[in-house]
Motif scaffolding. Sequence first.
Motif, PDB file in Angstrom:
ATOM      1  N   ALA A 269       5.214   2.893 -12.043  1.00 35.03           N
ATOM      2  CA  ALA A 269       5.483   2.500 -10.754  1.00 35.03           C
ATOM      3  C   ALA A 269       6.049   1.025 -11.226  1.00 35.03           C
ATOM      4  O   ALA A 269       7.302   0.946 -10.534  1.00 35.03           O
ATOM      5  N   THR A 270       5.384   0.242 -11.771  1.00 34.00           N
ATOM      6  CA  THR A 270       6.219  -0.990 -11.814  1.00 34.00           C
ATOM      7  C   THR A 270       7.486  -1.065 -12.789  1.00 34.00           C
ATOM      8  O   THR A 270       8.592  -1.642 -12.341  1.00 34.00           O
ATOM      9  N   LEU A 271       7.514  -0.125 -13.642  1.00 38.66           N
ATOM     10  CA  LEU A 271       8.818  -0.060 -14.432  1.00 38.66           C
ATOM     11  C   LEU A 271       9.785   0.678 -13.572  1.00 38.66           C
ATOM     12  O   LEU A 271      11.232   0.106 -13.676  1.00 38.66           O
ATOM     13  N   LEU A 272       9.622   1.614 -12.844  1.00 41.08           N
ATOM     14  CA  LEU A 272      10.506   2.147 -11.985  1.00 41.08           C
ATOM     15  C   LEU A 272      10.797   1.168 -11.051  1.00 41.08           C
ATOM     16  O   LEU A 272      12.218   1.250 -10.662  1.00 41.08           O
ATOM     17  N   ALA A 273      10.085   0.190 -10.521  1.00 37.98           N
ATOM     18  CA  ALA A 273      10.581  -0.794  -9.526  1.00 37.98           C
ATOM     19  C   ALA A 273      11.685  -1.683 -10.259  1.00 37.98           C
ATOM     20  O   ALA A 273      12.498  -1.925  -9.777  1.00 37.98           O
ATOM     21  N   LEU A 274      11.268  -2.231 -11.539  1.00 34.92           N
ATOM     22  CA  LEU A 274      12.233  -2.953 -12.125  1.00 34.92           C
ATOM     23  C   LEU A 274      13.474  -2.248 -12.396  1.00 34.92           C
ATOM     24  O   LEU A 274      14.415  -2.898 -12.353  1.00 34.92           O
ATOM     25  N   ALA A 275      13.632  -1.000 -12.476  1.00 31.73           N
ATOM     26  CA  ALA A 275      14.804  -0.220 -12.868  1.00 31.73           C
ATOM     27  C   ALA A 275      15.479  -0.449 -11.423  1.00 31.73           C
ATOM     28  O   ALA A 275      16.826  -0.649 -11.316  1.00 31.73           O
ATOM     29  N   GLY A 276      15.004  -0.354 -10.352  1.00 33.62           N
ATOM     30  CA  GLY A 276      15.430  -0.327  -9.013  1.00 33.62           C
ATOM     31  C   GLY A 276      15.912  -1.801  -8.651  1.00 33.62           C
ATOM     32  O   GLY A 276      16.977  -2.045  -8.076  1.00 33.62           O
TER      33      GLY A 276
END
Length: 265
Positions: free
Chosen positions: A128-135
Amino acid sequence: MADRSYAKHRLGPLLPTRLRPVTRPRPWVELAFTALLYWAYTLTRNAVPAHRFAAVRRAHEIWDAERELHVNIELAVNHTTDKVGWLIVGMNYYYATLHFIVTIAVLVWLYARHPARYRAVRTGLYTATLLALAGFAFFATAPPRFLAGQGFIDTVVVHHTWGSWASGDVASLSNQYAAMPSVHIIWSTWSGLTLAFLARRTWVRVLGVCYPVVTFTVILATANHFVADAAAGAATLAVAFLLQRLLTGREAYPTLRQPQGEAAR
């Protein structure tokens, strides 16, 4: 027959057995994961200047969309809580500190007390954190406090709370345009779910349920996030756990199908 049907529709695993162990990983592996996440965050932080104008534009678009949908409660929460000095100052410190303290504490507790669950639950958080960073990298969004003329109060600056965004040192260490999705909601919801599902004591489980609700109130009161940011954070965590399930074929948390002996200590 029911068991066969469940097995047939079970998600995953996509990874081979050797890549999805259930034993507790070594501490240095976890430290390496943490260093990797920080490095990824640094990349998004360094890209902030190039995203500034697009980030503010998106924030205005989100605010306009929320007003059309009549879910724009941020301004009312922001102004109402700002009238109570001790409350809003407390919320400022809550926003700046518990975000990290609680997440790290729950991770350590999970590692020490629930080794069989650790990998799956931790993978949900990290994904989830990596997905947020991509966002943040591709969809930089300014927080409500940056919307000039809309009436939002930057409570940290107004009340001169320690760690003010106006401080050059703090601003240089943080991504000021990382509102969408809300990592505060991702991390607090993850922490709350982990305690609610795995803690033994009822009062700890209740705290787990309350924690993301309080965090949601705080991020609106301090004008750091929109309602849409919080919704995106919850959706991001759900997608992360779905990916974790597809990769490993294991549920992160206990279900009613499992024996009560699986309950956490």
